[in-house]
Enzyme design. Structure first.
Site, PDB file in Angstrom:
ATOM      1  CG  ASP A  40      -2.080   0.823   1.139  1.00  0.00           C
ATOM      2  OD1 ASP A  40      -2.058   1.780   0.379  1.00  0.00           O
ATOM      3  OD2 ASP A  40      -2.920   0.916   2.313  1.00  0.00           O
ATOM      4  CB  THR A 124       0.764 -12.946   2.896  1.00  0.00           C
ATOM      5  OG1 THR A 124       1.511 -11.937   1.831  1.00  0.00           O
ATOM      6  CG2 THR A 124      -0.009 -13.749   1.957  1.00  0.00           C
ATOM      7  N   GLY A 125       1.411  -9.984   4.691  1.00  0.00           N
ATOM      8  CA  GLY A 125       2.274  -9.231   5.271  1.00  0.00           C
ATOM      9  C   GLY A 125       1.750  -8.990   6.522  1.00  0.00           C
TER      10      GLY A 125
HETATM   11  N1  AR6 Z   1       5.371  -5.260  -4.657  1.00  0.00           N
HETATM   12  C1  AR6 Z   1       4.720  -6.498  -4.467  1.00  0.00           C
HETATM   13  N2  AR6 Z   1       4.653  -6.942  -3.163  1.00  0.00           N
HETATM   14  C2  AR6 Z   1       4.804  -6.206  -2.323  1.00  0.00           C
HETATM   15  C3  AR6 Z   1       5.512  -4.937  -2.403  1.00  0.00           C
HETATM   16  C4  AR6 Z   1       5.561  -4.516  -3.727  1.00  0.00           C
HETATM   17  N3  AR6 Z   1       6.269  -3.162  -3.799  1.00  0.00           N
HETATM   18  N4  AR6 Z   1       5.749  -4.515  -1.073  1.00  0.00           N
HETATM   19  C5  AR6 Z   1       5.399  -5.430  -0.313  1.00  0.00           C
HETATM   20  N5  AR6 Z   1       4.799  -6.463  -0.776  1.00  0.00           N
HETATM   21  P1  AR6 Z   1       1.245  -6.185   2.964  1.00  0.00           P
HETATM   22  P2  AR6 Z   1      -1.446  -6.913   3.932  1.00  0.00           P
HETATM   23  C6  AR6 Z   1       4.109  -7.776  -0.318  1.00  0.00           C
HETATM   24  O1  AR6 Z   1       1.726  -5.871   4.518  1.00  0.00           O
HETATM   25  O2  AR6 Z   1      -0.828  -8.193   4.624  1.00  0.00           O
HETATM   26  C7  AR6 Z   1      -0.831  -2.016   5.055  1.00  0.00           C
HETATM   27  O3  AR6 Z   1      -0.216  -1.038   5.864  1.00  0.00           O
HETATM   28  C8  AR6 Z   1       4.662  -8.126   1.101  1.00  0.00           C
HETATM   29  O4  AR6 Z   1       5.981  -9.003   1.048  1.00  0.00           O
HETATM   30  O5  AR6 Z   1       1.540  -5.074   2.023  1.00  0.00           O
HETATM   31  O6  AR6 Z   1      -2.810  -7.371   3.105  1.00  0.00           O
HETATM   32  C9  AR6 Z   1      -2.290  -1.548   4.287  1.00  0.00           C
HETATM   33  O7  AR6 Z   1      -2.441  -0.232   4.615  1.00  0.00           O
HETATM   34  C10 AR6 Z   1       3.658  -9.332   1.131  1.00  0.00           C
HETATM   35  O8  AR6 Z   1       3.805 -10.484   0.627  1.00  0.00           O
HETATM   36  O9  AR6 Z   1      -0.512  -6.187   2.954  1.00  0.00           O
HETATM   37  C11 AR6 Z   1      -3.298  -2.468   5.431  1.00  0.00           C
HETATM   38  O10 AR6 Z   1      -3.253  -1.637   6.466  1.00  0.00           O
HETATM   39  C12 AR6 Z   1       2.197  -8.779   0.550  1.00  0.00           C
HETATM   40  O11 AR6 Z   1       2.655  -7.549  -0.181  1.00  0.00           O
HETATM   41  C13 AR6 Z   1      -2.246  -3.604   5.761  1.00  0.00           C
HETATM   42  O12 AR6 Z   1      -0.797  -3.062   5.493  1.00  0.00           O
HETATM   43  C14 AR6 Z   1       1.134  -8.118   1.312  1.00  0.00           C
HETATM   44  O13 AR6 Z   1       1.772  -7.598   2.487  1.00  0.00           O
HETATM   45  C15 AR6 Z   1      -2.745  -4.757   4.560  1.00  0.00           C
HETATM   46  O14 AR6 Z   1      -1.871  -6.060   5.010  1.00  0.00           O
END
Ligand code: AR6
Length: 176
Positions: A40, A124-125
């Site tokens: 995000d 997954t993050g």
């Molecule tokens: N490109 C692709 N994948 C990515 C990138 C990127 N540039 N950066 C991180 N990831 P997350 P969530 C991966 O935490 O679990 C935010 O604060 C990361 O390694 O981004 O759905 C939002 O505002 C992981 O595999 O999203 C929400 O509050 C994946 O993206 C919350 O986090 C998802 O990790 C959402 O959490």
């Protein structure tokens, strides 16, 4: 890894979703569409402030739903913002909500007549979903959708880091 599903390509790549050239990239947002960490934060940084202005006007997005904005200065023309579930042990309807987040994003892409869409590994993050379980749900939802719809030419998963890419690859091999 690329596979053919019905008339479309399902593609897994390791990388940064902000450089994708698909018609839309999907953002793993929060329900307030307020921006945050992870993918995000990266999408808003790379796409510039107009995306957040549009998010403010939309106001929010429930878990499992999806909304669309333009892509600002990204290569992708649109950002589809969806909200995955926070993982709470798997007993709070998380699998249904994660499936819905993917399905609503795909439906929105079709409704906008887009041809290609790229997903990150939603939930997954920060939200703590085990990657293998999330990969199974994400990929099965995409495969089922592509088997029922001909309009999307490309559905891509852009996985951040080798470990996540390898887990998605393993899950895809089990499903095809
Ligand atoms: N490109 C692709 N994948 C990515 C990138 C990127 N540039 N950066 C991180 N990831 P997350 P969530 C991966 O935490 O679990 C935010 O604060 C990361 O390694 O981004 O759905 C939002 O505002 C992981 O595999 O999203 C929400 O509050 C994946 O993206 C919350 O986090 C998802 O990790 C959402 O959490």
């Amino acid at each position: 890894m690329d596979v053919r599903i019905n008339k479309s390509t399902l593609s897994l790549v390791e990388g940064d979703i902000t450089s994708e050239e698909t018609d839309a990239i999907v953002n793993a947002a929060n329900a307030r569409l307020a921006g945050g960490a992870g993918v995000d934060g990266a999408i808003h940084r790379a796409g510039g402030p107009s995306i957040m202005e549009e998010c403010r006007k939309i106001g929010g997005c429930q878990t499992g739903q999806a909304v669309i904005t333009t892509g600002g200065s990204l290569k992708a023309k649109y950002v589809i913002h969806t909200v995955g579930p926070v993982y709470q042990g798997g007993v709070k309807g998380e699998s249904h909500l994660l499936k819905s987040a993917h399905l609503e994003s795909l439906k929105l892409a079709s409704a906008k007549r887009l041809k290609s869409i790229a997903f990150p590994a939603i939930s997954t993050g920060v939200y703590g979903y085990p990657v293998n379980e999330a990969a199974h749900i994400a990929l099965k939802t995409a495969i089922d959708y592509l088997n029922e719809h001909d309009d999307l030419e490309l559905v891509r998963f852009v996985l951040f880091g080798r470990k996540t890419y390898d887990i998605f690859t393993d899950e895809l091999r089990k499903l095809i």
